[in-house]
Design a protein around this motif. Structure first.
Motif, PDB file in Angstrom:
ATOM      1  N   ALA A 251       0.818  -1.212   0.000  1.00 22.61           N
ATOM      2  CA  ALA A 251       0.000   0.000   0.000  1.00 22.61           C
ATOM      3  C   ALA A 251       0.849   1.258   0.000  1.00 22.61           C
ATOM      4  O   ALA A 251       0.392   2.330  -0.361  1.00 22.61           O
ATOM      5  CB  ALA A 251      -0.925   0.007   1.223  1.00 22.61           C
ATOM      6  N   ALA A 252       2.109   1.142   0.441  1.00 17.06           N
ATOM      7  CA  ALA A 252       2.966   2.330   0.500  1.00 17.06           C
ATOM      8  C   ALA A 252       3.280   2.797  -0.906  1.00 17.06           C
ATOM      9  O   ALA A 252       3.698   2.050  -1.755  1.00 17.06           O
ATOM     10  CB  ALA A 252       4.261   1.990   1.240  1.00 17.06           C
ATOM     11  N   ALA A 253       3.076   4.077  -1.153  1.00 17.49           N
ATOM     12  CA  ALA A 253       3.344   4.648  -2.474  1.00 17.49           C
ATOM     13  C   ALA A 253       4.810   5.016  -2.574  1.00 17.49           C
ATOM     14  O   ALA A 253       5.373   5.618  -1.681  1.00 17.49           O
ATOM     15  CB  ALA A 253       2.474   5.891  -2.687  1.00 17.49           C
ATOM     16  N   SER A 254       5.438   4.653  -3.682  1.00 20.11           N
ATOM     17  CA  SER A 254       6.879   4.770  -3.794  1.00 20.11           C
ATOM     18  C   SER A 254       7.374   6.198  -3.613  1.00 20.11           C
ATOM     19  O   SER A 254       8.254   6.454  -2.826  1.00 20.11           O
ATOM     20  CB  SER A 254       7.316   4.230  -5.163  1.00 20.11           C
TER      21      SER A 254
ATOM     22  N   LEU B 114       1.874   0.541 -16.025  1.00 19.51           N
ATOM     23  CA  LEU B 114       1.320   1.564 -15.139  1.00 19.51           C
ATOM     24  C   LEU B 114       2.194   1.740 -13.896  1.00 19.51           C
ATOM     25  O   LEU B 114       2.432   2.872 -13.446  1.00 19.51           O
ATOM     26  CB  LEU B 114      -0.109   1.197 -14.725  1.00 19.51           C
ATOM     27  N   ARG B 115       2.703   0.632 -13.358  1.00 18.70           N
ATOM     28  CA  ARG B 115       3.568   0.726 -12.180  1.00 18.70           C
ATOM     29  C   ARG B 115       4.901   1.373 -12.546  1.00 18.70           C
ATOM     30  O   ARG B 115       5.458   2.166 -11.775  1.00 18.70           O
ATOM     31  CB  ARG B 115       3.805  -0.652 -11.570  1.00 18.70           C
ATOM     32  N   ALA B 116       5.417   1.000 -13.722  1.00 18.73           N
ATOM     33  CA  ALA B 116       6.681   1.604 -14.155  1.00 18.73           C
ATOM     34  C   ALA B 116       6.515   3.111 -14.361  1.00 18.73           C
ATOM     35  O   ALA B 116       7.377   3.904 -13.988  1.00 18.73           O
ATOM     36  CB  ALA B 116       7.167   0.944 -15.448  1.00 18.73           C
ATOM     37  N   ALA B 117       5.393   3.506 -14.944  1.00 15.65           N
ATOM     38  CA  ALA B 117       5.133   4.931 -15.167  1.00 15.65           C
ATOM     39  C   ALA B 117       4.979   5.667 -13.842  1.00 15.65           C
ATOM     40  O   ALA B 117       5.477   6.790 -13.671  1.00 15.65           O
ATOM     41  CB  ALA B 117       3.874   5.104 -16.022  1.00 15.65           C
ATOM     42  N   ALA B 118       4.288   5.036 -12.885  1.00 15.66           N
ATOM     43  CA  ALA B 118       4.127   5.653 -11.563  1.00 15.66           C
ATOM     44  C   ALA B 118       5.486   5.846 -10.895  1.00 15.66           C
ATOM     45  O   ALA B 118       5.748   6.881 -10.275  1.00 15.66           O
ATOM     46  CB  ALA B 118       3.223   4.801 -10.691  1.00 15.66           C
ATOM     47  N   ALA B 119       6.365   4.844 -11.034  1.00 12.81           N
ATOM     48  CA  ALA B 119       7.703   4.967 -10.451  1.00 12.81           C
ATOM     49  C   ALA B 119       8.481   6.084 -11.129  1.00 12.81           C
ATOM     50  O   ALA B 119       9.189   6.852 -10.472  1.00 12.81           O
ATOM     51  CB  ALA B 119       8.446   3.636 -10.581  1.00 12.81           C
ATOM     52  N   ALA B 120       8.353   6.199 -12.449  1.00 17.32           N
ATOM     53  CA  ALA B 120       9.040   7.280 -13.171  1.00 17.32           C
ATOM     54  C   ALA B 120       8.555   8.645 -12.694  1.00 17.32           C
ATOM     55  O   ALA B 120       9.349   9.564 -12.471  1.00 17.32           O
ATOM     56  CB  ALA B 120       8.819   7.128 -14.674  1.00 17.32           C
TER      57      ALA B 120
ATOM     58  N   GLU C 111      14.912   2.858  -8.441  1.00 18.12           N
ATOM     59  CA  GLU C 111      15.264   1.441  -8.528  1.00 18.12           C
ATOM     60  C   GLU C 111      14.042   0.610  -8.913  1.00 18.12           C
ATOM     61  O   GLU C 111      14.149  -0.360  -9.670  1.00 18.12           O
ATOM     62  CB  GLU C 111      15.841   0.966  -7.193  1.00 18.12           C
ATOM     63  N   ALA C 112      12.867   0.985  -8.401  1.00  9.22           N
ATOM     64  CA  ALA C 112      11.640   0.294  -8.804  1.00  9.22           C
ATOM     65  C   ALA C 112      11.451   0.421 -10.311  1.00  9.22           C
ATOM     66  O   ALA C 112      11.144  -0.559 -11.004  1.00  9.22           O
ATOM     67  CB  ALA C 112      10.435   0.872  -8.063  1.00  9.22           C
TER      68      ALA C 112
ATOM     69  N   ALA D 231      11.620  -7.470  -6.988  1.00 10.86           N
ATOM     70  CA  ALA D 231      12.579  -6.427  -6.599  1.00 10.86           C
ATOM     71  C   ALA D 231      11.977  -5.042  -6.816  1.00 10.86           C
ATOM     72  O   ALA D 231      12.181  -4.129  -6.008  1.00 10.86           O
ATOM     73  CB  ALA D 231      13.864  -6.574  -7.410  1.00 10.86           C
ATOM     74  N   GLY D 232      11.231  -4.879  -7.910  1.00 10.75           N
ATOM     75  CA  GLY D 232      10.571  -3.594  -8.157  1.00 10.75           C
ATOM     76  C   GLY D 232       9.532  -3.286  -7.095  1.00 10.75           C
ATOM     77  O   GLY D 232       9.440  -2.147  -6.603  1.00 10.75           O
ATOM     78  N   ARG D 233       8.728  -4.281  -6.720  1.00  8.31           N
ATOM     79  CA  ARG D 233       7.715  -4.078  -5.679  1.00  8.31           C
ATOM     80  C   ARG D 233       8.376  -3.742  -4.340  1.00  8.31           C
ATOM     81  O   ARG D 233       7.910  -2.877  -3.605  1.00  8.31           O
ATOM     82  CB  ARG D 233       6.853  -5.330  -5.539  1.00  8.31           C
ATOM     83  N   ARG D 234       9.473  -4.441  -4.048  1.00 13.00           N
ATOM     84  CA  ARG D 234      10.195  -4.176  -2.798  1.00 13.00           C
ATOM     85  C   ARG D 234      10.773  -2.750  -2.809  1.00 13.00           C
ATOM     86  O   ARG D 234      10.703  -2.041  -1.805  1.00 13.00           O
ATOM     87  CB  ARG D 234      11.309  -5.207  -2.647  1.00 13.00           C
ATOM     88  N   ALA D 235      11.310  -2.333  -3.937  1.00 13.73           N
ATOM     89  CA  ALA D 235      11.871  -0.983  -4.036  1.00 13.73           C
ATOM     90  C   ALA D 235      10.784   0.075  -3.856  1.00 13.73           C
ATOM     91  O   ALA D 235      11.005   1.117  -3.236  1.00 13.73           O
ATOM     92  CB  ALA D 235      12.566  -0.801  -5.385  1.00 13.73           C
ATOM     93  N   GLU D 236       9.582  -0.199  -4.382  1.00 16.32           N
ATOM     94  CA  GLU D 236       8.457   0.714  -4.159  1.00 16.32           C
ATOM     95  C   GLU D 236       8.199   0.896  -2.673  1.00 16.32           C
ATOM     96  O   GLU D 236       8.040   2.019  -2.180  1.00 16.32           O
ATOM     97  CB  GLU D 236       7.194   0.150  -4.811  1.00 16.32           C
TER      98      GLU D 236
END
Length: 918
Positions: free
Chosen positions: A114-117, A426-432, A395-396, A383-388
């Motif tokens: 639930a934590a937003a990156s 969508l997750r990659a874009a949110a991380a960007a 890193e995500a 690893a991406g989810r963990r980095a988020e």
């Protein structure tokens, strides 16, 4: 002879150590500092900071050391996690009180997906800043050339934000690894421009220093030492390896890699096997993991390790692991592996780490290097989810991009990833977006087929990129594609309303927001509901219905949305509307709640966390609680290097100018380079104009005010305040040119803003009254209107306005009323500590003969000057006694005469003796 002997002496680095010690001493005195230590591999960076660490411990500093590793951006915050592991006592308790930091440690609590990156990164940065303020800390981050992007971002943040904390931050990096496009080069260039940053470059040792160093290591053969000095070229580590090779009878091979490998070749076959495994693992490796990877039995493995450690190739690290003596050793051994051998060993480590449930990022690294693409994809997703969750969006993003790059090369990728390609994009874009790269977020969303969800996010990121026309197109497409009565439709409508705000289609905002609110409530989309309500409240405010705006904002903040950024945004706007209505007490309560929430969640430096602190300061400043305002302003650093920092710093000028603080000039010096930014210029140049007016420099004040107005949008509400200040300057100059235009501009701005709060209306009244003063009219009713307008809660501005009202009343012949207003203004100016206003009131009182003296309003410096005046000293000698300029003495004397209500130095001396001031 052993490698440990290097620690016996620090040779040839006294100047560099002195510079680092100066940074440490400043930190001990409450002025945080940063040192960047650069040099070639093996030049002695670690030895230098080790010496600094010993000094720091002796001075009562806690020393935390973190090591970067050559894993690219795979493991976010690796050096920070490494450093935090060394925290003890009070610092360990501080970590326990900050869960976002605890997550970085082994066994740390994972708060879930639930934590937003992006928000989590802001929490982590804010928490780290608070953590470092607990006690004196020397934080060392080694090998920054291998740092991940999130660590580089943290380094920049701490370098800019650390101000009065007792913290010395030291980073080391290899200069020979910084190729032209290395990401650290830009960071170093940015940081080295900061006044708080000291750059220390380690050059090669000279021949004499090298000979001394080798002698300290145990070298006693002059011919060998001479040959080593010739070949080492001033590099201590290279020299040590050459001397060790000569002592052991090895050939003096050419090239550093060959030299390092020549020492490894002296090992037994089992020891060489173990060393190769350690090189594949990285700079550090766990004992059991390395034993299993070697395939040796326990006794053989331990004998091999004893051999390796005794030769100084690996050293003990932590409670149960090993580290290479130097990164160059690990690189040389790893590079010497055959391709097939390297692949097999990476695969072995991947299997072992999988069985141990190792870090997903490390697994992804080994699977990729072992060419196991399917498992690399699965590990990269995790690893991406963990980095988020750790708050490492860069890193995500890197891990998610790796998955997308592997997608077409891996059969059944969707099953392995546990999600489809669109959702992953969508997750990659949110991380960007969270890492500040909205353009990258937009580019990634355009690579997938359009849908309601992707179009809504595309519109959101385009709007944040200031591409409003394309944002509108995307938002309209999202609304058209969204299923009726769905959460996606609610978000699309809320985003479309957002894109229409303050545009030619502003009239459509309210119906869109109302529709979004209706759908959000029906579908349980709490984030869209809160966003729509904030938009509706903003509409009510713009339309002048502040009561409705307050009601809506109040209802928004009652319930948590589950989105901290949205909650802080709502609290900020609720407090802001209360402030605009003049409800200072209510505004203070709400703002304090928001500041506490931001602090407790580590978001004090997020966008709305910072805005809430601005507002909290303004509320206290306006309400006359200047002690709390000063306390808040103390956190607004003077040494600024970026526009957001300059905006924060500008706020402190409100109280510093009003109190006549000597810090004003230094702050303005730092802010001057940022006057190209409209908001920085509005606040800092506007207050610089007031500062100049208090110093009887109306020409300079007019220059500042005019420059601000020339750069300001005519519709900006700030035109009114700056226009009033410019009219004040014209009145003091006795000029009328441009006065009518200034007043007309202020009136036009007010007419276009029906929902303007009490402060805007009060400044308009001030502009009207100053316009009369420009034309030589002391209009009592105009100034009375100003007092009444500011009397909604602005203590200082009421006192300033009473000063002018008393002046106007005197001119009109109403001495009794003038005295009453003057006395009330003096009382407020004195209680606030508003020295410039107090001086002006003293001068008015002297001219009006309201009182013979106001000795209690003298500053400490003015009392010193008065004592010397009473001795009969001229200004030149007073300046020499007090080590100040003669012109400064003259200013002090003028202020003293005004405050004492006298016209000569002799009279001032007489009053001083009578009042017991000397």
């Amino acid at each position: 002879m052993g490698w440990q002997k290097e620690q016996s002496a620090l040779i040839g680095r006294s100047a560099e150590l002195g510079r680092l010690a100066a940074v440490l001493d400043s930190a001990a005195g409450g002025l945080a500092g940063v040192a960047l230590v650069g040099g070639d591999a093996g030049i002695g960076k670690t030895r230098l900071v080790t010496e600094l660490s010993e000094r720091a411990r002796a001075d009562g500093f806690a020393v935390l050391v973190g090591q970067c590793a050559e894993l690219g951006d795979a493991l976010p915050y690796l050096p920070l996690a490494d450093a935090l592991r060394g925290a003890e006592g009070e610092l360990r308790a501080a970590i326990d009180a900050r869960p976002v930091l605890g997550r970085l440690l082994p066994g740390g609590t994972d708060l879930g997906s639930a934590a937003a990156s992006g928000l989590t990164q802001q929490q982590l940065f804010g928490s780290m800043l608070g953590f470092l303020a607990v006690q004196p800390v020397l934080l060392i981050l080694e090998d920054l050339h291998w740092a991940d992007q999130s660590t580089r971002d943290l380094l920049v943040f701490l370098s800019r934000m650390l101000q009065t904390e007792r913290v010395c931050l030291v980073g080391t990096y290899r200069t020979d690894d910084l190729h032209r496009r290395h990401p650290l080069r830009r960071v170093l260039a940015e940081l080295k421009r900061l006044p708080s940053v000291t750059a220390v470059e380690l050059s090669p040792l000279d021949r004499g220093e090298m000979a001394d160093y080798l002698t300290a290591l145990g070298g006693d053969d002059a011919q060998v030492i001479s040959e080593v000095v010739d070949r080492a070229e001033g590099n201590p580590f290279y020299a040590e390896e050459l001397l060790e090779a000569a002592t052991e009878g090895s050939a003096m091979t050419d090239g550093l890699a060959s030299l390092l490998l020549s020492r490894a070749e002296l090992l037994s076959d089992a020891a060489q096997r173990v060393l190769r495994g350690a090189a594949v693992a990285g700079r550090r490796v766990d004992h059991d993991l390395l034993r299993e990877a070697s395939g040796l039995d326990e006794l053989t493995f331990e004998e091999a390790m004893r051999e390796i450690v005794s030769r100084g190739l690996l050293r003990l690290s932590g409670d149960y692991g090993y580290a290479f003596r130097h990164a160059l050793l690990q690189e040389a051994v790893y590079t010497d592996l055959l391709p097939g051998e390297r692949t097999r060993m990476h695969s072995a480590f991947a299997r072992l780490l999988t069985a141990r449930e190792g870090a997903a990022a490390e697994l992804a690294y080994h699977y990729l290097a072992g060419h196991d693409l399917a498992d690399a994809l699965s590990a990269s997703v995790e690893a991406g989810r963990r980095a988020e969750r750790l708050g490492a969006p860069a890193e995500a993003h890197r891990h998610f991009e790796q998955v997308l790059a592997l997608w077409d090369r891996v059969p059944d990728a969707e099953r392995l990833a546990g999600t489809d390609r669109v959702r992953l994009t969508l997750r990659a874009a949110a991380a960007a977006a969270d890492m500040g790269d909205n353009h990258r977020a937009v580019a990634q969303l355009r690579e997938v087929p359009p849908s309601a969800e992707t179009s809504e996010r595309l519109a959101y990121y385009l709007y944040d990129s200031d591409d409003v026309p394309r944002a509108v197109v995307a938002a309209e497409a999202a609304v058209a594609a969204a299923p009726p009565g769905s959460p996606v439709l609610a978000r699309a409508l809320a985003t479309l309303a957002r894109t229409f705000s303050w545009s030619p289609r502003h009239a459509e905002v309210r119906p869109l927001a109302e529709h979004a609110l209706e759908v959000a409530r029906a579908t349980g989309a709490s984030d869209a509901e809160k966003s729509a309500m904030i938009t509706l409240a903003s509409c009510a405010e713009f339309e002048g219905d502040l009561a409705r705006a307050e009601e809506l904002f109040g209802s928004v903040v009652v319930h948590d949305s589950g989105d901290l950024a949205m909650d802080l945004r709502a609290i900020f706007h609720h407090a802001r509307v209360q402030f605009a209505r003049g409800s200072m007490a209510a505004a203070a309560v709400i703002a304090d709640r928001g500041v506490r929430l931001a602090k407790d969640s580590g978001l004090s430096w997020s966008t709305y966390g910072t805005d809430l602190r601005f507002l909290q300061f303004l509320i206290h400043y306006t309400a006359g609680d200047w002690a709390r305002a000063q306390e808040t302003a103390a956190g607004f650093g003077t040494r600024v290097g970026k526009i957001p920092e300059a905006i924060l710093s500008s706020f402190a000028l409100f109280i510093e100018v009003a109190m006549g603080s000597p810090a004003v000039e230094e702050r303005l010096t730092w802010l001057r380079p940022f006057w190209s930014d409209s908001l920085v210029a509005y606040m800092s140049r506007g207050l610089a104009a007031e500062h100049a007016l208090w110093r009887q420099e109306p020409e300079l004040a007019l220059e500042h005010a005019t420059a601000v107005l020339d750069a300001m949008d005519p519709a900006d509400a700030g035109n009114i305040r700056i226009g009033a200040v410019a009219l004040w300057a014209l009145a003091d100059l006795g000029r009328t040119e441009g006065a009518d235009e200034l007043l007309a501009r202020a009136r036009a701005t007010a007419a276009a803003r029906p929902g303007m709060g009490f402060e805007g209306r009060a400044w308009l009244a001030r502009a009207e009254a100053e316009w009369h003063r420009v034309h030589g009219r002391a209009d009592v009713e105009a100034w009375r209107a100003v007092v009444e307008a500011f009397d909604a809660g602005f203590v200082y501005e009421v006192a300033r306005s009473r000063w002018r009202l008393a002046e106007a009343l005197l001119t009109s012949g109403d001495r009794i009323s003038a005295l009453k207003e003057w006395e009330r203004a003096v009382e407020d100016a004195t209680s606030l500590g508003a020295r410039p206003l107090g001086t002006a009131l003293a001068e008015l009182g002297r001219r009006a003969r309201f009182t013979p003296a106001q000795p209690g309003m003298l500053t400490g410096r003015e009392r010193e000057v008065l004592a010397l005046v009473a001795e009969g000293l001229p200004n030149r000698e007073i300046g020499e006694r007090l080590f100040i300029a003669q012109k400064t003495v003259s200013v002090h004397v003028s202020n003293i005469l005004g405050k004492l209500g006298v016209s000569s130095r002799t009279q001032a001396a007489a009053v001083a003796r009578r009042e017991g001031l000397v």
